[in-house]
Design a protein around this motif. Sequence first.
Motif, PDB file in Angstrom:
ATOM      1  N   GLN A  73       2.820   6.920  29.504  1.00 26.97           N
ATOM      2  CA  GLN A  73       3.302   6.146  28.359  1.00 26.97           C
ATOM      3  C   GLN A  73       4.273   7.005  27.556  1.00 26.97           C
ATOM      4  O   GLN A  73       3.946   8.122  27.168  1.00 26.97           O
ATOM      5  N   PRO A  74       5.489   6.540  27.297  1.00 26.37           N
ATOM      6  CA  PRO A  74       6.417   7.336  26.488  1.00 26.37           C
ATOM      7  C   PRO A  74       5.978   7.369  25.027  1.00 26.37           C
ATOM      8  O   PRO A  74       5.200   6.519  24.579  1.00 26.37           O
ATOM      9  N   VAL A  75       6.455   8.341  24.304  1.00 25.19           N
ATOM     10  CA  VAL A  75       6.259   8.347  22.859  1.00 25.19           C
ATOM     11  C   VAL A  75       7.096   7.220  22.269  1.00 25.19           C
ATOM     12  O   VAL A  75       8.262   7.038  22.631  1.00 25.19           O
ATOM     13  N   ARG A  76       6.494   6.454  21.374  1.00 27.34           N
ATOM     14  CA  ARG A  76       7.168   5.283  20.813  1.00 27.34           C
ATOM     15  C   ARG A  76       7.477   5.513  19.336  1.00 27.34           C
ATOM     16  O   ARG A  76       6.577   5.816  18.549  1.00 27.34           O
ATOM     17  N   LEU A  77       8.743   5.352  18.995  1.00 28.84           N
ATOM     18  CA  LEU A  77       9.211   5.543  17.617  1.00 28.84           C
ATOM     19  C   LEU A  77       9.729   4.216  17.077  1.00 28.84           C
ATOM     20  O   LEU A  77      10.690   3.657  17.605  1.00 28.84           O
ATOM     21  N   HIS A  78       9.087   3.720  16.039  1.00 26.00           N
ATOM     22  CA  HIS A  78       9.518   2.478  15.394  1.00 26.00           C
ATOM     23  C   HIS A  78      10.583   2.822  14.351  1.00 26.00           C
ATOM     24  O   HIS A  78      10.369   3.664  13.482  1.00 26.00           O
ATOM     25  N   VAL A  79      11.744   2.190  14.454  1.00 29.92           N
ATOM     26  CA  VAL A  79      12.834   2.421  13.507  1.00 29.92           C
ATOM     27  C   VAL A  79      13.267   1.080  12.941  1.00 29.92           C
ATOM     28  O   VAL A  79      13.615   0.164  13.691  1.00 29.92           O
ATOM     29  N   SER A  80      13.244   0.958  11.619  1.00 26.12           N
ATOM     30  CA  SER A  80      13.621  -0.321  11.019  1.00 26.12           C
ATOM     31  C   SER A  80      14.433  -0.134   9.753  1.00 26.12           C
ATOM     32  O   SER A  80      14.061   0.633   8.864  1.00 26.12           O
ATOM     33  N   ASP A 311       9.363  16.883  20.064  1.00 26.48           N
ATOM     34  CA  ASP A 311       8.405  17.810  20.682  1.00 26.48           C
ATOM     35  C   ASP A 311       7.289  17.042  21.387  1.00 26.48           C
ATOM     36  O   ASP A 311       6.876  17.399  22.500  1.00 26.48           O
ATOM     37  N   CYS A 312       6.806  15.992  20.732  1.00 26.90           N
ATOM     38  CA  CYS A 312       5.754  15.174  21.342  1.00 26.90           C
ATOM     39  C   CYS A 312       6.270  14.468  22.594  1.00 26.90           C
ATOM     40  O   CYS A 312       5.564  14.365  23.605  1.00 26.90           O
ATOM     41  N   ALA A 313       7.517  13.988  22.527  1.00 32.96           N
ATOM     42  CA  ALA A 313       8.102  13.304  23.684  1.00 32.96           C
ATOM     43  C   ALA A 313       8.286  14.272  24.848  1.00 32.96           C
ATOM     44  O   ALA A 313       8.039  13.924  26.011  1.00 32.96           O
ATOM     45  N   ARG A 314       8.715  15.484  24.549  1.00 31.61           N
ATOM     46  CA  ARG A 314       8.900  16.493  25.597  1.00 31.61           C
ATOM     47  C   ARG A 314       7.563  16.869  26.235  1.00 31.61           C
ATOM     48  O   ARG A 314       7.487  17.159  27.429  1.00 31.61           O
ATOM     49  N   ALA A 315       6.499  16.875  25.424  1.00 31.75           N
ATOM     50  CA  ALA A 315       5.184  17.275  25.925  1.00 31.75           C
ATOM     51  C   ALA A 315       4.665  16.324  26.992  1.00 31.75           C
ATOM     52  O   ALA A 315       3.873  16.704  27.855  1.00 31.75           O
ATOM     53  N   PHE A 316       5.117  15.070  26.920  1.00 38.45           N
ATOM     54  CA  PHE A 316       4.678  14.092  27.905  1.00 38.45           C
ATOM     55  C   PHE A 316       5.475  14.211  29.195  1.00 38.45           C
ATOM     56  O   PHE A 316       5.147  13.623  30.174  1.00 38.45           O
TER      57      PHE A 316
END
Length: 316
Positions: A73-80, A311-316
């Motif tokens: 599962q990728p890291v998910r970033l909500h942008v609004s 960093d969290c996304a890279r860790a996955f």
Amino acid sequence: MPPLRLAIEGCYPSFQSTDLVMRILGVLCSYEIVHRSQPHDLLIRGPFSDGSSKRRIVNRLLGTTNRFLGRNQPVRLHVSSENPFSENYQDFGQSGCDFGLGHEIRHGDVRYQRMPHWWNYVDFAAQGVPSPDHWVRLGEPLNQGQLLRPLQWNRNSQTRAAFVTSYLNSQRRFLMEQVNRVLPVDGFGRAFDASISDHTRSGFTKRQLLTGYQFSLCPENAIAPGYYTEKVPESFACGTIPIAYLDKYSSIDFDPRAFLNLYDYLNEGVASGLQRDLLSRRRMDELASTPLLKKEIGLDQLIAFIKNVLDCARAF
């Protein structure tokens, strides 16, 4: 280090080329945009990414496919930065994302960083963040120096209010009618000129237009805590006194003494409240002497937050 694999869904059309998040990402890392059906490290989800039934079906199918293929599962970033009352809108809490960026006021939530919509229009080059090549509507980016000093008022221009908008709903029409009882209002934009296809093809910039006016009618798209767009700072930067429509929480971004807020007049009547302030020497002096911003906008917290997401996304 290989480029970050980035997927984007549910964001406005110019998000990739203009949004502050994307400009900061470009400084912090190299990335490649991939389709959601391909493996990716980070998924940026806009507020409409899972709002409609069609999108929910597509998202479920993609989720099933990824699980079948054994993908993480990728890291998910909500942008609004969109109107929170728009159809199918989802806020951070509804999105199910790991992290969030946007206008919401969420005290104590370490997974969320506030980034008000109007920051997208500010020149942050001095802090190492490049600006877009074109600023279609305003003509140039907002300069913090202009917002940190008293209004450079267009005193010798027309004692009228310019109202630039692409649409008129019942609320905006009511506010325009109330202001027009006290101060003549001239309308511009698609709402008043059907020949304009959209707000990026109006044939004028706000800076060109507003220099001819002392006031600018600039009601927000919606009344929601923390949701403040470019309307007030652009009006201020162009030398007009903003006649806004914002909720009481707007002081988190702007000094309320620096603009006229129609929201404050609702109990006594919009027209009568506005007339009272326009006739008040004290209030007019206050408007002419108060900077819109109380302090300079620093991006350190925002950049640190995005670094943590990466960093969290890279860790996955």
